[in-house]
Design an enzyme around this catalytic site. Structure first.
Site, short mmCIF file in Angstrom:
data_model
loop_
_atom_site.label_atom_id
_atom_site.label_comp_id
_atom_site.label_asym_id
_atom_site.label_seq_id
_atom_site.Cartn_x
_atom_site.Cartn_y
_atom_site.Cartn_z
N ASP A 106 -3.04 4.61 -2.54
CA ASP A 106 -4.10 5.14 -1.69
C ASP A 106 -4.56 6.52 -2.19
O ASP A 106 -3.73 7.37 -2.54
CB ASP A 106 -3.56 5.24 -0.26
CG ASP A 106 -4.58 5.70 0.74
OD1 ASP A 106 -5.59 4.99 0.93
OD2 ASP A 106 -4.37 6.77 1.35
N GLU A 159 -6.75 3.71 -5.89
CA GLU A 159 -7.98 3.97 -5.17
C GLU A 159 -8.54 5.30 -5.68
O GLU A 159 -7.96 6.34 -5.45
CB GLU A 159 -7.73 4.04 -3.66
CG GLU A 159 -9.02 4.25 -2.86
CD GLU A 159 -8.76 4.53 -1.39
OE1 GLU A 159 -9.63 4.19 -0.57
OE2 GLU A 159 -7.70 5.09 -1.06
N HIS A 208 -10.75 -2.71 4.30
CA HIS A 208 -10.52 -2.20 5.64
C HIS A 208 -11.27 -0.91 5.93
O HIS A 208 -11.29 -0.45 7.08
CB HIS A 208 -9.02 -1.95 5.83
CG HIS A 208 -8.49 -0.92 4.88
ND1 HIS A 208 -8.38 -1.14 3.52
CD2 HIS A 208 -8.07 0.35 5.06
CE1 HIS A 208 -7.91 -0.07 2.93
NE2 HIS A 208 -7.72 0.86 3.84
N ASP A 209 -11.87 -0.30 4.92
CA ASP A 209 -12.59 0.96 5.09
C ASP A 209 -14.10 0.79 5.02
O ASP A 209 -14.83 1.78 5.04
CB ASP A 209 -12.17 1.97 4.01
CG ASP A 209 -10.83 2.63 4.32
OD1 ASP A 209 -10.46 2.68 5.51
OD2 ASP A 209 -10.16 3.08 3.37
N ASP A 263 0.85 -1.19 0.00
CA ASP A 263 0.00 0.00 0.00
C ASP A 263 0.88 1.24 0.00
O ASP A 263 1.63 1.48 0.94
CB ASP A 263 -0.88 -0.02 1.25
CG ASP A 263 -2.24 0.60 1.01
OD1 ASP A 263 -2.31 1.62 0.31
OD2 ASP A 263 -3.23 0.06 1.53
#
Length: 548
Positions: free
Chosen positions: A196, A248, A322-323, A95
């Protein structure tokens, strides 16, 4: 690397497995669980950040891009992890949080100390003439997007937590430093990179107020210069043909999704987008609680599938990360049809055009924790949202119910390995408590469950059939009130995929060719006859895929 027949598994290191019993997952814990990962037959693992961080935003506030945070282990641990995964034909995706750094990062600290060079690494602005903050932008975590820059009269921009200072991508020095980070990890054997919030890097040089009625995110998200940055990054750090990249892209358009991922643009391999996960937002507001809009869900998925197919872009397919709260709670039924709705959701995603991602625990049917108090949550976003809801007039009970339905901590709960007090994750109290391990855990699932085996089948089908990995997409009976159906086509083959999104029987008419003797049922989460009729009955949360 052929990314079209790959399946990627996401690990949130803090919550996967705790090897040293400090309550926090770590790299050696992941090493111990490699046999489990191998059993699932995934091709690559995306790891959330485990770099040095003060953990104000669970590792997305990076203080050093080049070092492993001691809470997760050492560089030796990481190198061993990469080596042992490669021995099982599993590659590593890291990431890359390149929009912002922790305020503990040396760049920001040097800027605070007065170094003009490093001040130019950030968006530092004077207050307005009336003494207010430089503009009216809001943080994604609530409140203003500006914080005081040390003891000066200036402010620095933070689109996220105040401990995450946005980097000035207009500065070529910044871009050069960030591309060095990518190359460093590539030299360590990393073959995948997830970027990200990469489409918020394209801020203007003049940070204007958002006009009345316009959300501030539209002032800096998905701007044309992002494409220039990605092309430059591709040339500087992503030339290895074996690398897989994913961006993302919050609030991105289909048109831009195509541009970001179309091979001849030389930017990224694929795109994460989130429009389909906002269909249970009341008037677009996350911190609300309403049933999901099935028609909007289908329309959104179809729009991206058709658009990316037509433009030769590529989707990263997912329900969970995870979000997000667990998709099983949002779009399935974890109480009455846990197995069937988990399998239906998996089928829907894995047979679409794109590369599927599995989030840790999804493959055993994990669901939202049953927390009874706001004190059980640790995520800054959830805590801020709770207090904002109280201030807006919600009762504590209603505010907690809303947080329970949308909190990021829902999916960050430790992996359930067994049914013991701490779910087999640790021998001590974890950083975030598990609650449903009695009903859902790896030990029970591997012994007598059906969801894990179903995921194995889906993964193997993608590797076996090019119509799944490379075929085109077409909608089918899009207006059906309870079924999401679609066609995949490849050369002379046709694959009809039918997914019943509700806990009641559905009926759908299908073309005769899918009822012929030549038709073959590739996968079915119910035990039904090998042949089907023109008027097909689908059981609650049934998925069926027919190949001719």
């Amino acid at each position: 690397m052929n990314f079209k027949n790959k399946v990627i598994y996401q690990i949130y290191p803090k919550s996967f497995y705790d090897s040293n019993n400090d309550g926090i997952g770590d790299l050696r814990g992941i090493i111990k669980k490699i046999p489990y990962l191998t059993k699932l037959h995934v091709d690559m693992i995306w790891f959330n950040p485990f770099f040095v961080s003060p953990q104000y935003d669970n590792g997305y506030d990076i203080a050093n891009y080049y070092q492993i945070d001691p809470v997760f282990g050492t560089m030796d641990d990481f190198e061993e992890l990469v080596q042992k995964l490669k021995a099982q034909h599993i590659e590593v995706m890291l990431d890359m949080v390149l929009n912002h750094v922790s305020t503990d990062h040396e760049w920001f600290q040097k800027a605070l100390a007065g170094n003009q060079r490093y001040q130019n690494y950030f968006y530092i602005r004077k207050a307005k003439a009336d003494g207010s903050v430089p503009n009216n932008w809001t943080s994604k975590f609530g409140g203003t997007a500006w914080a005081k820059f040390g003891n000066t009269d200036n402010y620095y921009l933070h689109l996220y937590d105040k401990h995450q200072a946005d980097l000035n991508w207009h500065n070529p020095e910044v871009r050069k430093e960030l591309f060095k980070v990518i190359n460093f990890w590539h030299d360590k054997g990393v073959k995948g990179f997830r970027f990200d919030v990469i489409n918020v890097t394209g801020k203007d040089t003049v940070l204007r107020d958002a006009p009345a009625g316009v959300e501030s995110k539209f002032m800096y998200t998905d701007t044309p210069i992002v494409q220039d940055y990605l092309k430059e990054m591709n040339q500087a750090a992503l030339q290895d043909p074996e690398i897989i990249t994913v961006g993302e892209f919050s609030s991105a358009s289909v048109t831009n999704g195509v541009k970001y991922t179309r091979p001849d643009e030389h930017e990224l391999t694929m795109a994460f987008t989130f429009h389909h996960l906002k269909v249970d937002y009341d008037h677009g507001q996350k911190w609300t609680k309403i049933p999901f809009d099935f028609a909007a869900l289908k329309q959104t998925l179809n729009e991206w599938q058709v658009g990316m197919n037509k433009g030769n872009g590529w989707n990263a397919l997912f329900w969970n990360n995870h979000d997000q709260p667990w998709a099983l709670n949002r779009f399935g039924d974890p109480v009455h049809y846990r197995e069937k709705s988990a399998e239906m959701l998996a089928t829907t995603i894995h047979l679409l055009r794109g590369t599927p991602y599995i989030y840790q625990g999804e493959e055993i049917g994990m669901s939202d924790p049953n927390y009874q108090s706001i004190d059980d949550y640790v995520d800054v976003e959830a805590l801020n949202a709770y207090h904002t809801l109280l201030k807006s007039g919600h009762s504590p009970q209603d505010a907690l119910a809303i947080v329970k339905s949308k909190a990021r901590d829902n999916s960050r709960v430790p992996m359930h390995w067994d049914n013991t007090k701490y779910a087999g994750f640790s021998k001590v109290k974890p950083w975030l408590k598990p609650t449903n391990q009695q009903n859902t855990n790896v030990d029970d699932e591997l012994r007598h469950g059906e969801i894990f085996n179903y995921y194995q089948k889906l993964i193997n089908l993608r590797k076996q059939f090019k119509i799944i990995s490379e075929g085109d997409y077409q909608p089918f009976e899009l207006a059906h009130p309870t079924v999401f159906a679609y066609l995949r086509t490849y050369q002379s083959q046709r694959l009809l995929v039918l997914n019943n999104f509700y806990g009641k029987v559905a009926t759908i008419s299908i073309p005769e060719k899918f009822t012929s003797p030549d038709a073959n049922i590739l996968i079915n989460n119910y035990s039904t006859p090998e042949r089907v009729s023109n008027s097909l009955r689908l059981e609650p949360y049934q998925s069926l895929a027919i190949l001719v």
